[in-house]
Enzyme design. Structure first.
Site, mmCIF file in Angstrom:
data_model
loop_
_atom_site.group_PDB
_atom_site.id
_atom_site.type_symbol
_atom_site.label_atom_id
_atom_site.label_comp_id
_atom_site.label_asym_id
_atom_site.label_seq_id
_atom_site.Cartn_x
_atom_site.Cartn_y
_atom_site.Cartn_z
ATOM 1 C CG HIS A 86 -1.739 1.291 1.275
ATOM 2 N ND1 HIS A 86 -2.905 1.422 0.550
ATOM 3 C CD2 HIS A 86 -1.554 2.484 1.906
ATOM 4 C CE1 HIS A 86 -3.396 2.632 0.743
ATOM 5 N NE2 HIS A 86 -2.607 3.302 1.565
ATOM 6 C CG ASP A 165 -11.993 3.625 6.031
ATOM 7 O OD1 ASP A 165 -11.449 4.501 6.733
ATOM 8 O OD2 ASP A 165 -11.762 3.487 4.823
ATOM 9 N NE ARG A 172 -9.654 10.684 8.678
ATOM 10 C CZ ARG A 172 -8.944 9.853 7.900
ATOM 11 N NH1 ARG A 172 -9.452 8.706 7.496
ATOM 12 N NH2 ARG A 172 -7.722 10.174 7.553
ATOM 13 C CB SER A 187 -8.570 5.188 7.238
ATOM 14 O OG SER A 187 -9.063 5.202 5.920
ATOM 15 C CE LYS A 191 -9.439 1.768 2.385
ATOM 16 N NZ LYS A 191 -9.576 2.948 3.257
#
Length: 427
Positions: A86, A165, A172, A187, A191
């Site tokens: 990620h 989320d 946010r 967050s 996932k």
């Protein structure tokens, strides 16, 4: 039936620097997802978290509660070890495209559930949708089949993963709490853990074109996410990488796919190759695949085979012509010298204004829009040399795109100090 907790009490406690208990966080996220806890109340709590922070155990409990709000994927039926990456996002960051097939070509399964771009950072799915016929939406069955048969998949994350989320992120975004490290970490990791991968490598960027500009903040985020993953039983590591300058020589969608294919063919810009190989080495090591020469393997063509098979498996034609822009505008050097600065944020915003990105969720992107860079910092130029070319489908966009570049680059007399692309590894 009376509720076990009062949300106002929880807001007060966090506002005053107190700690929330496991059961309280589980209840809070569950009741926010169903609508019992109002958006205004969750917004107040998000601001309290932004100002007061959270302990490691609290962040873990928040993450687990967000995972529990939706479905979990299960890759245990696969014959290959799963490993994923990620990135926190940047300008010209097309690394997922060559990385997935490279890692999969060693026998690992790479489930890259990716997103779309917003603002100046590009989305992996937007890039791939430049390829005629390619589709981002896959069922869980199609994803599992492709992981087993091809080894890798890049597709959209299903709406069933951590729905809490998605709801919290939207809040946010409009309440000035996007930068809260406990909320960013929970967050991303909710996932990724729900996705079910056995190993995860994070590419956490700092610099002008990054989500976290300051190196210290990026380091804190990387440490928080690595700890979160390890606490949840995922093998973890993170690389801290520089995003002061765009990655590679393309910013956009179709042009970034072209550059990724160059990397898979054994060429491409050195910075893209360096980061792809470093992340691949990390991902493979966490999956138990060691003592491999990733660079040599990249030149061998096996990764290109996986790329072509994955594109075809998702309906795309790897040999199809990519979208081309209707209009181009060249920027040339006005003096001799050396390019000393190329600000990632300025170039990202310029590409966005050309149509390569979107200003609001769901808006279309122009796949052929973007910027091709002829030079990078440290390169010598002569007056009249091409610096970069802007591409758009509407020539009227060039004026505002050039305004975004004003002050975002500089030609000087001496080469700049070189900054390492990969600053640190955190495990």
């Amino acid at each position: 039936m009376s509720e076990p907790f009062d949300v106002v009490d929880l807001i007060h406690r966090k506002r005053d620097g107190g700690v929330l208990e496991t059961a309280e966080l589980q209840w809070l996220v569950s009741r926010f997802t169903t609508g019992y806890v109002a958006n205004e109340q969750m917004a107040a709590l998000a601001m309290a978290i932004f100002l007061q922070g959270m302990e490691r155990r609290e962040i873990y409990d928040l993450t687990q509660a967000m995972i529990a709000s939706g479905e979990r994927m299960d890759f245990s039926s696969l014959s290959r070890p799963t490993t994923d990456k990620h990135s926190t996002g940047g300008v010209g960051d097309k690394i997922t495209l060559p990385l997935m097939p490279l890692v999969a070509s060693f026998g690992a399964a790479v489930p890259q559930l990716s997103g779309r771009g917003l603002g100046h950072t590009g989305g992996t799915l937007d890039k791939l949708e430049s390829i005629p016929g390619w589709r981002a939406e896959l069922s869980n069955e199609e994803m599992l089949q492709q992981l087993e048969e091809v080894g890798g998949v890049i597709c959209a994350a299903g709406a069933g993963l951590a729905p809490a989320d998605k709801k919290l992120y939207a809040l946010r975004d409009i309440t000035g709490t996007v930068e809260a490290i406990p909320l960013i970490a929970s967050s991303i990791m909710s996932k990724k853990i729900a996705e079910g991968t056995g190993a995860l490598v994070l590419d956490v960027k700092f610099g002008t074109g990054a989500f976290m500009r300051e190196e210290a903040k990026a380091r804190e985020l990387a440490r928080t996410m690595v700890d979160l993953g390890k606490d949840a039983g995922v093998k973890m590591s993170a690389l801290l990488t520089n995003m002061n300058t765009p990655l590679g020589k393309t910013i956009g969608n179709a042009n970034e796919v072209r550059e990724s294919v160059e990397v898979l063919a054994g060429g491409g810009p050195e910075d893209v190759v360096e980061l792809t190989c470093a992340l691949a080495t990390e991902m493979l090591a966490l999956a138990g695949i060691t003592d491999v020469d990733v660079r040599e393997h990249l030149r061998g063509g096996q990764a290109m085979d996986v790329w072509r098979r994955s594109i075809e498996a998702q309906g795309g034609d790897p040999d199809a012509a990519m979208p081309t822009p209707k209009f181009s505008h060249e920027v040339r050097a006005e003096r001799d010298g050396v390019l000393v600065r190329q600000d990632a944020l300025a170039f990202g915003q310029s590409a966005w204004r050309l149509g390569a990105g979107r200003a609001r969720p769901g808006a279309p992107v122009v796949h052929a829009a973007g910027i091709d860079l002829a030079v990078k910092p440290g390169d010598a130029v002569r007056a009249g040399d091409l610096l970069w070319t802007l591409h758009a489908d509407d020539a009227s966009k060039f004026e505002r795109a050039l305004e975004a570049l004003d002050g975002g680059w500089e030609i000087g007399d001496e080469a700049p100090q070189t900054q390492p692309l990969i600053l640190d590894r955190i495990s």
